[in-house]
Design a protein around this motif. Structure first.
Motif, mmCIF file in Angstrom:
data_model
loop_
_atom_site.group_PDB
_atom_site.id
_atom_site.type_symbol
_atom_site.label_atom_id
_atom_site.label_comp_id
_atom_site.label_asym_id
_atom_site.label_seq_id
_atom_site.Cartn_x
_atom_site.Cartn_y
_atom_site.Cartn_z
ATOM 1 N N VAL A 128 0.845 -1.202 0.000
ATOM 2 C CA VAL A 128 0.000 0.000 0.000
ATOM 3 C C VAL A 128 0.877 1.249 0.000
ATOM 4 O O VAL A 128 1.720 1.427 0.884
ATOM 5 C CB VAL A 128 -0.909 0.009 1.258
ATOM 6 N N SER A 151 -1.926 -8.348 6.898
ATOM 7 C CA SER A 151 -3.228 -8.643 7.508
ATOM 8 C C SER A 151 -4.207 -9.171 6.461
ATOM 9 O O SER A 151 -5.258 -9.693 6.805
ATOM 10 C CB SER A 151 -3.807 -7.400 8.188
ATOM 11 N N ALA A 152 -3.834 -9.069 5.189
ATOM 12 C CA ALA A 152 -4.710 -9.566 4.114
ATOM 13 C C ALA A 152 -4.583 -11.076 3.883
ATOM 14 O O ALA A 152 -5.312 -11.635 3.071
ATOM 15 C CB ALA A 152 -4.399 -8.823 2.812
ATOM 16 N N THR A 158 -5.576 -16.104 7.329
ATOM 17 C CA THR A 158 -5.897 -15.965 8.756
ATOM 18 C C THR A 158 -5.327 -14.656 9.300
ATOM 19 O O THR A 158 -5.135 -14.499 10.501
ATOM 20 C CB THR A 158 -5.457 -17.173 9.611
ATOM 21 N N HIS A 159 -5.013 -13.740 8.391
ATOM 22 C CA HIS A 159 -4.723 -12.342 8.734
ATOM 23 C C HIS A 159 -3.410 -12.124 9.479
ATOM 24 O O HIS A 159 -3.305 -11.219 10.308
ATOM 25 C CB HIS A 159 -5.908 -11.717 9.481
ATOM 26 N N GLY A 209 -5.580 3.669 6.227
ATOM 27 C CA GLY A 209 -6.716 2.752 6.260
ATOM 28 C C GLY A 209 -6.332 1.323 6.580
ATOM 29 O O GLY A 209 -7.177 0.432 6.527
ATOM 30 N N VAL A 210 -5.069 1.093 6.933
ATOM 31 C CA VAL A 210 -4.618 -0.253 7.335
ATOM 32 C C VAL A 210 -4.688 -0.340 8.859
ATOM 33 O O VAL A 210 -4.019 0.420 9.556
ATOM 34 C CB VAL A 210 -3.177 -0.522 6.857
ATOM 35 N N PHE A 211 -5.484 -1.286 9.353
ATOM 36 C CA PHE A 211 -5.639 -1.467 10.794
ATOM 37 C C PHE A 211 -4.734 -2.630 11.219
ATOM 38 O O PHE A 211 -5.027 -3.788 10.943
ATOM 39 C CB PHE A 211 -7.106 -1.751 11.123
ATOM 40 N N GLU A 222 -3.177 -8.371 12.004
ATOM 41 C CA GLU A 222 -4.489 -7.743 11.912
ATOM 42 C C GLU A 222 -4.909 -7.073 13.217
ATOM 43 O O GLU A 222 -4.904 -7.700 14.269
ATOM 44 C CB GLU A 222 -5.489 -8.841 11.550
ATOM 45 N N LEU A 240 -7.856 -6.388 14.285
ATOM 46 C CA LEU A 240 -9.013 -7.003 14.940
ATOM 47 C C LEU A 240 -8.587 -8.043 15.973
ATOM 48 O O LEU A 240 -9.367 -8.414 16.838
ATOM 49 C CB LEU A 240 -9.916 -7.675 13.899
ATOM 50 N N LYS A 241 -7.340 -8.534 15.864
ATOM 51 C CA LYS A 241 -6.874 -9.552 16.828
ATOM 52 C C LYS A 241 -6.320 -8.950 18.114
ATOM 53 O O LYS A 241 -6.127 -9.669 19.086
ATOM 54 C CB LYS A 241 -5.806 -10.438 16.176
ATOM 55 N N HIS A 268 -12.252 -6.432 5.444
ATOM 56 C CA HIS A 268 -12.757 -7.757 5.746
ATOM 57 C C HIS A 268 -14.262 -7.936 5.619
ATOM 58 O O HIS A 268 -14.862 -8.730 6.353
ATOM 59 C CB HIS A 268 -12.262 -8.217 7.137
ATOM 60 N N ALA A 327 -12.208 3.681 6.720
ATOM 61 C CA ALA A 327 -10.906 3.282 6.176
ATOM 62 C C ALA A 327 -10.659 3.900 4.797
ATOM 63 O O ALA A 327 -9.547 4.337 4.488
ATOM 64 C CB ALA A 327 -10.807 1.756 6.095
ATOM 65 N N ALA A 371 -9.779 7.470 5.394
ATOM 66 C CA ALA A 371 -8.439 7.603 5.969
ATOM 67 C C ALA A 371 -7.373 7.486 4.885
ATOM 68 O O ALA A 371 -6.438 8.289 4.817
ATOM 69 C CB ALA A 371 -8.224 6.538 7.037
ATOM 70 N N ARG A 372 -7.510 6.496 4.023
ATOM 71 C CA ARG A 372 -6.469 6.313 3.005
ATOM 72 C C ARG A 372 -6.397 7.512 2.072
ATOM 73 O O ARG A 372 -5.323 7.925 1.650
ATOM 74 C CB ARG A 372 -6.694 5.034 2.197
ATOM 75 N N TYR A 401 -9.578 4.734 12.779
ATOM 76 C CA TYR A 401 -9.169 5.425 11.558
ATOM 77 C C TYR A 401 -9.103 6.942 11.729
ATOM 78 O O TYR A 401 -8.717 7.655 10.802
ATOM 79 C CB TYR A 401 -10.096 5.052 10.396
#
Lengths: 433, 433
Positions: free
Chosen positions: A102, A123-124, A127-128, A365-367, A401, A403-404, B128, B164, B167-168, B192
């Protein structure tokens, strides 16, 4: 366990095109240089040093950009540069990889980086996390060696990946975790319906238990992904380096910031680029490798600061749990790569890590999970400290990721406004005039 | 707001190759057939019916497989079939799409499906969920129309994606959520760093508020992604259909199971396939569309069962929150597509949804949010009820990520074993002899 080498060269043609020859010619001890066949061992029989896959440079020189570009949109496009999985039918995999690179112009502007900045966003993966890369290699090697089961000790990303690989393939797996893990973390691995063994003890206790278990008769047919098949497992990390170069248009970035837990990922990204240069696939434009740790677990940073060749173990603390390896097996080799390339190592505290997660999300935008907060915050520190050249092309790695790892954000990230469902309330909140 | 049409045809050549002509020639009312230019309205000025993008079939017939295959590995490879984003420079996007089509042989075997089964896994998108597809189209349309800000009301996936994207791109966004959302859900959007407005009220209250807000002077320059630019937003869902066909080797599956909230996604997948057939890109081998709802929110299923053309609103309950739209705007059109193709509609309860999530994870390694549990459980129900032909090729959609809906699993998924850190304890647990 010593069996037939996995992925031995074949002349068959499958649906994916011709199966490339295996460039791996054996294992070599990184400590004493002793060589072995492609066996399922991770420690040298001579000196107990770590074993690494050794490649035939002639075979690698036959690999072309065109051949890679014609491959699938995942790590297996680089099969001709890997030790296993040359025939698609042999792979045990979720097909990870080719994750986005990105362009991070807004983050670059904030940090004063003018040479170009990218985030490699793992993260893509399925299993992220980047662990899908190494588990795909390990599980494929395990199948080649004839193992019937795969296993690991883990507190997070590795557990998810092993269980998900096993689920897709219908292969039994055994994942060992400390029993005091947060319920959400337990669910993420348990949902795959594989054996998940909660052990009443610390992560170190869990690790010791799996080491003992590997010696039992019942688990003789089990590949512990980062133990007996570790040399193959570790090679999966090379694919992150290959992808960065290919996604930049077959160019190696001048600078890269890589998180360090065991230190393995950093050494393998560097190795990937050395291989691409040696194979004539990219030009040798030089690069500097920068290592990132958290202040709660900084043994490699401390060794770097002190000019040590060895790494003194620490007891990890802090929120960057996926990086909390206090006794990093590949620390000395990571130090070698950083020093050889003229890079540096830096550490950041928990508050900086949270700020790093927020900076990355806000501008790209990358979390990211905490490990991505570590690399983003270290990037900022390196630029501010004059250690990283802002006029040169730079890539920062996000290995997992957001979210984890929501917990560290719960108290610091929240709504910008709170209102009643009326325009009057929006007016009072200053959202409308 | 009526402005210059977005993505109007250009002859420029950019780095990605020639910019294709815009196949969209206007908007058409799905109710009365009135036609309009490419404007920023979602309701017909004549009858208040929903507006949809209308394409020029001649322009679409010029599109070839080769042209698509030469495009990027994301939704924009189908730009020549979309109403906006023809020039890469005009896109406001996280580049979603080209998510995995996972072969689900183990699930097929359990269900007795012999014709081939695949899961289209949109949890692989940048935030996701499949919402990244529609938000990319909406945000790109918004830019084309000259809007300065984007906004939405949402309780989850849409909020994440809007924030997101903003943000980007460095674009201001306004996301409105009910204030009683779980803290984890708040974090996922708040991280974000965009405006996140917590409203003390229900989701319906939030929706009403954004409708009022859209009429204020301060928000005249704001694109509410699923309101004033909805016709463009909705077209993003077509890309899921295009990808399934391309990933099957330019073939349309005989059967597809699609979750229904507003019903829009189902109609757009069907539309995508009709377009591919009309454009001569795939053969018309026929297909049946199956709709999936939860028992807690089943207005379209009820209409289907009763042979109604209209859908009677319900008050949603149950765990499949991302599908909980009680008054589905596209319900009648979804019913049309199901009936026209000879498909069916089914509903499943919360326990079946949890079982569906577990079945999918256990057999494919794909960890779905509750909406994916709905489609998987509905697939099982349709096979068992004889409504879906197990001898035919079938695709089931997963539209989101399990990490976002852990709660329903916390009480039912856990460790398979609990042990002390000793071989003796493993022996007592039956793990070794």
């Amino acid at each position: 366990m010593t069996m037939t080498a996995p992925g031995s060269a074949q002349a068959d043609v499958t649906e994916g095109g011709p199966v490339p020859p295996n460039p791996a010619r054996g294992l070599v001890c990184r400590n004493c240089g002793a060589t072995f066949g492609l066996i399922a061992e991770h420690a040298c029989a001579e000196c107990f040093g770590p074993l690494e896959v050794d490649y035939d440079p002639e075979v690698m020189r036959a690999v072309t950009r065109q051949q890679i570009e014609a491959g699938p949109q995942n790590i297996w496009r680089y099969a001709a540069l890997l030790p296993v999985g040359h025939d698609p039918a042999d792979r045990v995999t979720l097909d990870p990889g080719m994750t986005p690179l990105v362009r991070a112009d807004r983050l670059a502007a904030e940090l004063g980086i003018t040479g170009g900045l990218w985030v490699k966003d793992d993260s893509a993966n399925p299993t992220h996390s980047f662990k899908d890369r190494v588990v795909s290699l390990a599980a494929t090697a395990a199948k080649g060696f004839g193992y019937a089961k795969i296993a690991c000790a883990s507190t997070g990303n590795l557990a998810n990946s092993v269980a998900a690989h096993a689920a897709r393939m219908g292969l039994p797996s055994f994942v060992f975790v400390p029993s005091d893990l947060e319920p959400g973390k337990i669910v993420q691995s348990a949902v795959y319906g594989q054996a998940l063994i909660a052990v009443d003890g610390s992560y170190d206790d869990v690790n010791r238990l799996t080491s003992e278990l590997a010696e039992t008769d019942e688990f003789e047919d089990t590949a512990f992904v980062n133990q007996n098949v570790r040399p193959y497992y570790a090679e999966g990390s090379k694919t992150m380096g290959y992808e960065i170069a290919e996604q930049l248009g077959w160019r190696i970035p001048a600078q890269v910031v890589i998180p360090m837990a065991s230190g393995s990922l950093l050494t393998k990204v560097d190795k990937a680029w050395r291989e691409l240069v040696a194979a004539g696939i990219v030009e040798d434009t030089g690069w500097k490798v920068f290592g990132a740790q958290s202040a709660g677990c900084d043994p490699i940073a401390t060794a770097f600061d002190n000019g040590w060749d060895v790494v003194k173990p620490v007891k990890p603390t802090g929120i960057a749990k996926s990086l909390n390896i206090g006794n990093p097996a590949d620390g000395p080799y990571a130090l070698d790569a950083v020093r050889r390339t003229g890079g540096s190592v830096a550490r950041v505290g928990d508050d900086e890590i949270v700020a790093g997660i927020r900076d990355l999300a806000r501008t790209t935008g990358v979390f990211a999970e905490t490990a991505g907060g570590v690399t983003t915050a270290v990037l900022r520190k390196l630029v501010e400290g004059g250690l990283l050249d802002p006029t040169l092309e730079t890539v920062v790695l996000n290995t997992g990721e957001g979210l984890k790892t929501l917990d560290p954000l719960l108290d610091v990230v929240g709504p910008s406004h709170r209102v009643q469902p009326s325009l009057r309330s929006l007016r009072e909140a200053g959202l409308i005039g």
